[in-house]
Write a protein that holds these residues in place. Structure first.
Motif, PDB file in Angstrom:
ATOM      1  N   PHE A   1       0.831  -1.203   0.000  1.00 32.14           N
ATOM      2  CA  PHE A   1       0.000   0.000   0.000  1.00 32.14           C
ATOM      3  C   PHE A   1       0.868   1.256   0.000  1.00 32.14           C
ATOM      4  CE2 PHE A   1      -2.540   3.293   2.070  1.00 32.14           C
ATOM      5  CZ  PHE A   1      -3.665   3.286   1.261  1.00 32.14           C
ATOM      6  N   MET A   2       1.916   1.263   0.818  1.00 32.93           N
ATOM      7  CA  MET A   2       2.801   2.421   0.876  1.00 32.93           C
ATOM      8  C   MET A   2       3.500   2.637  -0.469  1.00 32.93           C
ATOM      9  SD  MET A   2       4.283   2.117   4.745  1.00 32.93           S
ATOM     10  CE  MET A   2       5.059   3.728   4.842  1.00 32.93           C
ATOM     11  N   GLN A   3       3.886   1.559  -1.116  1.00 33.06           N
ATOM     12  CA  GLN A   3       4.519   1.667  -2.430  1.00 33.06           C
ATOM     13  C   GLN A   3       3.516   2.240  -3.441  1.00 33.06           C
ATOM     14  OE1 GLN A   3       5.871  -2.016  -4.158  1.00 33.06           O
ATOM     15  NE2 GLN A   3       7.241  -0.961  -5.559  1.00 33.06           N
ATOM     16  N   THR A   4       2.267   1.813  -3.367  1.00 34.65           N
ATOM     17  CA  THR A   4       1.226   2.336  -4.250  1.00 34.65           C
ATOM     18  C   THR A   4       1.020   3.824  -4.031  1.00 34.65           C
ATOM     19  OG1 THR A   4       0.117   0.193  -4.291  1.00 34.65           O
ATOM     20  CG2 THR A   4      -1.200   2.100  -4.924  1.00 34.65           C
ATOM     21  N   VAL A   5       0.970   4.248  -2.765  1.00 34.98           N
ATOM     22  CA  VAL A   5       0.809   5.674  -2.440  1.00 34.98           C
ATOM     23  C   VAL A   5       1.976   6.472  -3.009  1.00 34.98           C
ATOM     24  CG1 VAL A   5       0.803   7.349  -0.545  1.00 34.98           C
ATOM     25  CG2 VAL A   5      -0.637   5.307  -0.403  1.00 34.98           C
ATOM     26  N   THR A   6       3.189   5.968  -2.838  1.00 27.42           N
ATOM     27  CA  THR A   6       4.371   6.664  -3.366  1.00 27.42           C
ATOM     28  C   THR A   6       4.295   6.795  -4.882  1.00 27.42           C
ATOM     29  OG1 THR A   6       5.730   5.876  -1.538  1.00 27.42           O
ATOM     30  CG2 THR A   6       6.900   6.573  -3.525  1.00 27.42           C
ATOM     31  N   LEU A   7       3.927   5.728  -5.554  1.00 29.51           N
ATOM     32  CA  LEU A   7       3.808   5.777  -7.013  1.00 29.51           C
ATOM     33  C   LEU A   7       2.735   6.774  -7.449  1.00 29.51           C
ATOM     34  CD1 LEU A   7       4.075   1.967  -7.857  1.00 29.51           C
ATOM     35  CD2 LEU A   7       5.775   3.742  -8.340  1.00 29.51           C
ATOM     36  N   CYS A   8       1.620   6.803  -6.740  1.00 30.01           N
ATOM     37  CA  CYS A   8       0.531   7.728  -7.093  1.00 30.01           C
ATOM     38  C   CYS A   8       0.930   9.182  -6.869  1.00 30.01           C
ATOM     39  CB  CYS A   8      -0.724   7.401  -6.285  1.00 30.01           C
ATOM     40  SG  CYS A   8      -1.515   5.872  -6.803  1.00 30.01           S
TER      41      CYS A   8
END
Length: 103
Positions: free
Chosen positions: A69-76
């Motif tokens: 989830f944190m990786q997804t937030v960073t990518l977004c």
């Protein structure tokens, strides 16, 4: 970052089971997910963050989910928002209202 007090900050994770193994029936994973946004945004008091970190150490499933989830937030955060047509915006509004009314 200044810690904000929200209704989520008042809610504590349920007490940890006395056994050393993690049980998913305790509802702790759900409690963690309900506070996930505030945790990622560093808006929770230190004691609640510590409870969450302890839970993550005992729950490999939550640990993997949070990392993803944190990786997804960073990518977004590093991508620009897609341009939506007026039809796309209308469909999105309807979907949000439908989901909100279903509750």
């Amino acid at each position: 970052m200044t810690k904000k007090k929200t209704s989520a900050t008042k809610k504590r994770l349920r007490p940890r089971p006395s056994s050393s193994h993690h049980t998913h029936g305790e509802g702790r994973c759900v409690d963690l997910l309900q506070q996930l946004s505030a945790y990622i945004d560093d808006e929770l008091p230190a004691d609640i963050c510590e409870e969450i970190r302890r839970h993550l150490g005992a729950c490999p499933n939550c640990e993997v989910f949070i990392a993803s989830f944190m990786q997804t937030v960073t990518l977004c955060r590093h991508r620009s928002a897609p341009e939506l047509t007026s039809v796309d915006r209308m469909k999105m509004r309807r979907a949000i209202l439908t989901a909100a009314n279903a509750r």
